[in-house]
Design an enzyme around this catalytic site. Structure first.
Site, PDB file in Angstrom:
ATOM      1  N   ASP A 241      36.997   1.130  53.317  1.00 28.53           N
ATOM      2  CA  ASP A 241      36.336  -0.067  53.847  1.00 28.53           C
ATOM      3  C   ASP A 241      35.953   0.154  55.309  1.00 28.53           C
ATOM      4  O   ASP A 241      36.148  -0.710  56.150  1.00 28.53           O
ATOM      5  CB  ASP A 241      37.251  -1.292  53.714  1.00 28.53           C
ATOM      6  CG  ASP A 241      36.488  -2.604  53.920  1.00 28.53           C
ATOM      7  OD1 ASP A 241      35.232  -2.576  53.881  1.00 28.53           O
ATOM      8  OD2 ASP A 241      37.130  -3.639  54.136  1.00 28.53           O
TER       9      ASP A 241
ATOM     10  N   GLN B 297      45.044 -13.225  49.057  1.00 26.94           N
ATOM     11  CA  GLN B 297      45.790 -13.733  47.909  1.00 26.94           C
ATOM     12  C   GLN B 297      47.290 -13.728  48.161  1.00 26.94           C
ATOM     13  O   GLN B 297      48.011 -14.589  47.681  1.00 26.94           O
ATOM     14  CB  GLN B 297      45.455 -12.878  46.678  1.00 26.94           C
ATOM     15  CG  GLN B 297      46.132 -13.348  45.403  1.00 26.94           C
ATOM     16  CD  GLN B 297      45.740 -12.475  44.226  1.00 26.94           C
ATOM     17  OE1 GLN B 297      44.950 -11.554  44.365  1.00 26.94           O
ATOM     18  NE2 GLN B 297      46.305 -12.772  43.068  1.00 26.94           N
TER      19      GLN B 297
ATOM     20  N   GLU C  58      48.616 -13.641  55.055  1.00 22.31           N
ATOM     21  CA  GLU C  58      47.699 -14.009  56.118  1.00 22.31           C
ATOM     22  C   GLU C  58      47.777 -12.976  57.243  1.00 22.31           C
ATOM     23  O   GLU C  58      48.745 -12.222  57.358  1.00 22.31           O
ATOM     24  CB  GLU C  58      48.056 -15.401  56.670  1.00 22.31           C
ATOM     25  CG  GLU C  58      47.956 -16.516  55.636  1.00 22.31           C
ATOM     26  CD  GLU C  58      48.465 -17.851  56.172  1.00 22.31           C
ATOM     27  OE1 GLU C  58      49.075 -17.844  57.271  1.00 22.31           O
ATOM     28  OE2 GLU C  58      48.254 -18.872  55.501  1.00 22.31           O
TER      29      GLU C  58
END
Length: 864
Positions: free
Chosen positions: A720, A581, A584
Site C-alpha cells: 500500500d 474493523q 482505531e
C-alpha cells in the site's frame, strides 16, 4: 447509483470531444482565444520593437484596446518598400495562431496614426524567420482604416510559432502606430517541422490536380525540408479530392499526394521533428480513399524513433485494414506504444497508384486539443469574433448546426446510458446473490487466456494444490483477489540479525525454509508463495499492509519483543486519525517517552517535552485471530530499524485495549503536505503559497526509495505504498507508514470488493489486481505511482479520468499486451529521464522492472 449517473453526465463531454476530434486534432474554427496582449497576460518583457518615437510609445504600449502611455507602439520611421520596423511578441512556447487583430493610436481622440497594411513574420526558434503568406501567396495584410476600430484578420493558413513580428507597410510617407493582439491556442503537438517528398501532379482527363503542399514554410525543391504546412493546418480534405477547388481554389488543394511510380521502393518517407523528447501514444493520419481514382490509404507504415542522437534499432510497424467499399476520407490512428522520441521517421507504403494525406497529428505527453473551450483559458479572454462580424465581435457560428445535431444525438445517448445503468444495477444485485456462497471462500482473480476475458478461479488455498473452477462468463467487477500472495526475489533473504543465531543453526534454518516454502506456479511460469507460506497480519484497520514470508516469521517466533511497556496515563489523546474493523489509530502526545525507548533512537524534541506519536489501538472485543495478528505485528515492527521507516517506540499490552505506539511526524502525511504547497515559480509568487522546489521533491522521493530498499532487502512487501502512507518531518524528512487505509480522508483511494475487501487499485500493478500477486516488483510499480503523485503535488488522483471499473479494465490491457494500455501522463515538472524511469517501473514483465536499489541510485543521481 448517483455515482453512475454522474459518470453518465460526464460522458457527453467525452462525446463532444470525440465528435470534435473527428475533423482534426486542432480546430482552427475554435482555436481563437486572445493570447494575452489585451489582458496583460503577456508581460512587458516579452514585447519588443525595432524602434520607438519616445518612451511613451514603446513596444509595451502596443496592446489592443490599451490606452496606456501615448496610446500605442509607434516606430521612428517607416519607409515605403523597406521593411525594417517591427513589433515583436514572444509567446514563450509554440502556439497555433489563427487570427490577428490590429488597431491604430487613438489616445482619447488625440491620435491619428494607424497601419493601413502590414506583414507578419514568425519564428519557431528565433533563428529562422518566415514571412507569412495566404493560400494565394499574398504576404501583405489589409490593416486599419481609422484609429479606433479593431481590424480582425483570419490567418489562412494558420501559423505555428513562438515569436511573431508585425511589420507595418506603407506606399507613401506617413506616421504609423499600432496596437495588436494574437488569437489562437497552445500548440500541444510539439511538432516543429516535417520533411517529406514534394507533392506531385495528377493528370485527370478533364484537368490536372495539383497535390503539392502550397503553404509549406520550409524549403521546397525536390523535397520539403524544415517546415510545416498543409499537413498541420487543421483543415481536412474532402472525400472527393477533385472537388477541393470549390472551397480553396483548385482541385486537390487540401491534399499532399504522391504517385507510386516515382518511388521505386514502394514507399515515401516523412520525418517529424519535435520541440523536445516526448512520450508518444498515437499518430493520426487523415487519408483519402477514393479508390475509383486509384487512391487508397497507406498499406503499411513503419516508424523509427530517435530520442537523443541515435535511432532505435527496432521500428514499429502498423497495417490498417484495407477498405474497398467506403470511398470516404478518414483518420487512421497508429498506436505509438509510448515511445520516447524527439524525432519520428515513418515510411508509408502505397496500397494503390496514389497516396493522399491532408492532416497528420500526434498525441504525446500533453492533452489533445478539443473543440470545447480550454480548461484553463487566460483570465478575461474569450473567443474573438469572425472578421465578417468585426463591429459587434460575435463568435463565428459556422458550426452551429453541427453542434445542434450533436446535442440532439447526445440527448438520445444519455437516455440510453441511464437505461443501461439501471439495468446494470439490477443485474449486479442478481450477480452478488449468485456469488455470495463463493465469496465466503478465498478467491483470486485471473484472466482466461483462451477467451481474453476476466474469469474467476476458486483456489483450494493449500500448498501444492491447484484446484480451480473456471467460468467462461465475463464479469465487470473484480472479486476478492487473495491478498496474501507475494513473490520475494530470494527465499534466503532473512532478517540480518537472525541469519545464523545460536538458538538456530544455519542448517536448521535451511530445513525450516525447505519445509515452509511450498510453491505454486502461475501461468507465467514464475513461482510465488502459496497462502500458507505468508503470515497474514489482519491489523487494526481490517487490512494487512506488510506481507512477511513465513520463513522470516519463523525466525522471529522465538524472539522476545524488544520494546518497553508504556504507561497509558502518560498518553494524551489529541485526534482520531482513522479506524477500521478491529481498532482505531489515534494521534497522541506521550510524556517522558525518551525513557522508554532504545538508546539508538534520538528524538528531535527537547528533554521533558511531550512527543507526538501515533497509537494503534485494538478493540477489546476483537477476536482471537485479530489479537494474535496484533502481537505478531508488534514483533515484526520492533525489528524494523531504518531512518525512512516509521519506528515502533513502545507498547501497552499488559491490559486491554492492546496498543502499539509509533512515531508520528509533525507535518502529517505527504499527500496533505504537498497539496498545501505549490511548485516554485511565478504562480506561487502571485498566490503567496508555500513552495517546494524540484530538488526537495527529488530528496523526498529518494528517501522513500531508500526505505523501500530496506524493506525489500528483508523480503517485506508493503502492498500500500502511496503518499498517504508517507509521513513528513522537519527538513522534508520522510518515513514510510502503514495506516493510510484507516483514514476516511482517503476512502476514495480504495476500491471495495463486494463489501468485503478494499484495495488501492490505482496504485496496484496489473498482476496484483488480476492474479493476486504482491511482490517487491509490485511495490516498485506503486512507487512509480507515488512518484507521479509527488511531481503533481498530490493535486490529482492517479487515473482521475477513469472510473474504478475502467482502471481494472486497463489492467486487462496490460495483461493482453496489445499496446492499448493507458499509462499515467508525464507530469509538467517531470524531466524526460525521470519519466522514463517511471515507465520502466510499469513494465508488464515484473522481472524487467528496476529494483529499489537501482531506483534509489537513479534518484540520487537526479538530485541537484
Amino acid at each position: 447509483m448517483m455515482r453512475h449517473l454522474s459518470d453518465a453526465l460526464f460522458l457527453p463531454l467525452i462525446v463532444i470531444q470525440l465528435l470534435g476530434t473527428v475533423t482534426s486534432q486542432v480546430n482552427p474554427g475554435v482555436c481563437r482565444y486572445a493570447l494575452g496582449m489585451s489582458s496583460g497576460q503577456i508581460p512587458d518583457e516579452d514585447i519588443s520593437a525595432s524602434s520607438q518615437w519616445s518612451e511613451s510609445t514603446a513596444a509595451r504600449y502596443g496592446r489592443l484596446d490599451g490606452e496606456e502611455g501615448d496610446g500605442a507602439w509607434c516606430p521612428i520611421t517607416v519607409e515605403p518598400d523597406h521593411l525594417k520596423e517591427f513589433l515583436q511578441i514572444d509567446l514563450r512556447s509554440l502556439h497555433f495562431i489563427t487570427l490577428v487583430g490590429t488597431q491604430g493610436r487613438h489616445a482619447g481622440g488625440m491620435g491619428n496614426e494607424f497601419a493601413q497594411m502590414y506583414k507578419i513574420k514568425y519564428s519557431r526558434d528565433g533563428s529562422r524567420w518566415i514571412s507569412w503568406r495566404n493560400r494565394q501567396g499574398k504576404q501583405v495584410i489589409e490593416g486599419n482604416r481609422n484609429t479606433y476600430d479593431i481590424a480582425l484578420r483570419d490567418m489562412q493558413p494558420p501559423i505555428i510559432a513562438r515569436l511573431v513580428r508585425f511589420m507595418p507597410v506603407i506606399d507613401h510617407s506617413m506616421n504609423v502606430c499600432m496596437r495588436v493582439e494574437l488569437y489562437g491556442c497552445e500548440w500541444l503537438d510539439g511538432l516543429v517541422s516535417y520533411n517529406a517528398p514534394a507533392g506531385q501532379q495528377m493528370n485527370l482527363p478533364a484537368y490536372p490536380v495539383y497535390l503539392n503542399d502550397s503553404v509549406y514554410d520550409g524549403a521546397v525543391i525536390y523535397s520539403m525540408t524544415e517546415g510545416l504546412g498543409q499537413l498541420t493546418d487543421g483543415v481536412c480534405g474532402e472525400d472527393d479530392f477533385t472537388l477541393s477547388h470549390v472551397h480553396n481554389g483548385w482541385p486537390g488543394y487540401d491534399y499532399v499526394g504522391w504517385n507510386n511510380d516515382s518511388f521505386p521502393g514502394g514507399s515515401i518517407e516523412i520525418m517529424f521533428e519535435f520541440d523536445r523528447i516526448r512520450n508518444f501514444t498515437s499518430m493520426k493520419v487523415h487519408c483519402n480513399n477514393m479508390f475509383s481514382r486509384h487512391v487508397k490509404a497507406f498499406q503499411q507504415v513503419v516508424c523509427h524513433f530517435r530520442s537523443d542522437s541515435d535511432w532505435e534499432t527496432t521500428p514499429l510497424a502498423f497495417s490498417p485494414v484495407e477498405d474497398e467499399k467506403n470511398p470516404s476520407a478518414r483518420f487512421i490512428t497508429v498506436k505509438l506504444a509510448n515511445h520516447m522520441a524527439s524525432a519520428i521517421k515513418c515510411q508509408f507504403y502505397f496500397a494503390d497508384a496514389w497516396m493522399l494525406f491532408s492532416e497528420i497529428t500526434f498525441q504525446s505527453d500533453t492533452a489533445m486539443y478539443n473543440t470545447t473551450p480550454p480548461s484553463t483559458p487566460k483570465p478575461g479572454t474569450s473567443p474573438p469574433p469572425s472578421p465578417e462580424d468585426d463591429p459587434t465581435h460575435k463568435v463565428d457560428d459556422s458550426n452551429t448546426r453541427i453542434l445542434i445535431g450533436c446535442l440532439v444525438a447526445i440527448i438520445f445517448i444519455l437516455v440510453a446510458i441511464i437505461v443501461i445503468i439501471l439495468w446494470r444495477q439490477v443485474w449486479q444485485k442478481m450477480l452478488e446473490k449468485a456469488s455470495r456462497r463463493i465469496l465466503d471462500d478465498e478467491l483470486t482473480a485471473s484472466l482466461s487466456i483462451q477467451s481474453e476475458t476476466f474469469s474467476y478461479n476458486h483456489t483450494s488455498n493449500r500448498p501444492g494444490t491447484a484446484g480451480e473452477q473456471e467460468s467462461n462468463s465475463t464479469y465487470e467487477r473484480i472479486f476478492p483477489l487473495g491478498p496474501d500472495y507475494q513473490e520475494p526475489s530470494r527465499l534466503i533473504c532473512k532478517l540480518p540479525e537472525f541469519a545464523q543465531s545460536s538458538e538456530e543453526p544455519a542448517s536448521a534454518a535451511a530445513a525450516a525454509a525447505s519445509k515452509s516454502t511450498t510453491q505454486t506456479v502461475v501461468q507465467d511460469g514464475a513461482p510465488h508463495y502459496a497462502e500458507a507460506d505468508i503470515v497474514n497480519l489482519q491489523g487494526v484497520t481490517g487490512g494487512n499492509t506488510y506481507a512477511i514470508p513465513a520463513v522470516t516469521m519463523d525466525l522471529l517466533s522465538g524472539k522476545d519483543v524488544v520494546v518497553e511497556e508504556f504507561p497509558r496515563k502518560l498518553l494524551t489523546f489529541k485526534e482520531k486519525l482513522g479506524e477500521g474493523q478491529f481498532g482505531e489509530v489515534h494521534l497522541c502526545e506521550a510524556e517522558g517517552m525518551q525513557e522508554f525507548i532504545n538508546e539508538d533512537y534520538l528524538f528531535d524534541v527537547p528533554e521533558g517535552q511531550p512527543v507526538l506519536v501515533a497509537v494503534k489501538m485494538l478493540r477489546s472485543d476483537a477476536n482471537k485471530n485479530a489479537r494474535n495478528d496484533f502481537l505478531k505485528e508488534i514483533k515484526i515492527m520492533s525489528r524494523l530499524k531504518d531512518p525512512n521507516i516509521i519506528r515502533l517506540l513502545a507498547v501497552c499490552i499488559y491490559s486491554d485495549p492492546l496498543c502499539m505506539i509509533t512515531e508520528y511526524m509533525e507535518n502529517g502525511d505527504l499527500n496533505q503536505f504537498l497539496s498545501r504547497h505549490e511548485p516554485e515559480g511565478q504562480l506561487a509568487l502571485l498566490s503567496s503559497a508555500p513552495t517546494v522546489s524540484f530538488g526537495d521533491l527529488c530528496y523526498m522521493a529518494t528517501q522513500i526509495a531508500s526505505g523501500m530498499k530496506y524493506l525489500s532487502s528483508l523480503n517485506f512487501v508493503h502492498r500500500d505504498l502511496a503518499t498517504r502512507n508517507c509521513l513528513v518531518g522537519k527538513n522534508y524528512t520522510i518515513k514510510i507508514a502503514d495506516f493510510g487505509m484507516s483514514r476516511n480522508l482517503y476512502s476514495g483511494d480504495y476500491y471495495r470488493i463486494q463489501g468485503r475487501a478494499v484495495l488501492p487499485i490505482r496504485w496496484m500493478s496489473w498482476e496484483s489486481i488480476l492474479l493476486g500477486k504482491f511482490t517487491t516488483a509490485s511495490d516498485v510499480w506503486a512507487y512509480a505511482v507515488t512518484l507521479w503523485e509527488i511531481l503533481n503535488f498530490c493535486k490529482e488522483q492517479p487515473y482521475s479520468q477513469l472510473t474504478d471499473e475502467q482502471v481494472i479494465e486497463n489492467t486487462g490491457e496490460f495483461f493482453r499486451d496489445q499496446k492499448r494500455q493507458i499509462y499515467l501522463p508525464q507530469p509538467v515538472l517531470c524531466p524526460d529521464s525521470l519519466y522514463k524511469i517511471m515507465l520502466n517501473c510499469w513494465r508488464r514483465n515484473a522481472k524487467e522492472r528496476p529494483s529499489f536499489q537501482e531506483l534509489h541510485r537513479a534518484l540520487l543521481d537526479l538530485q541537484p
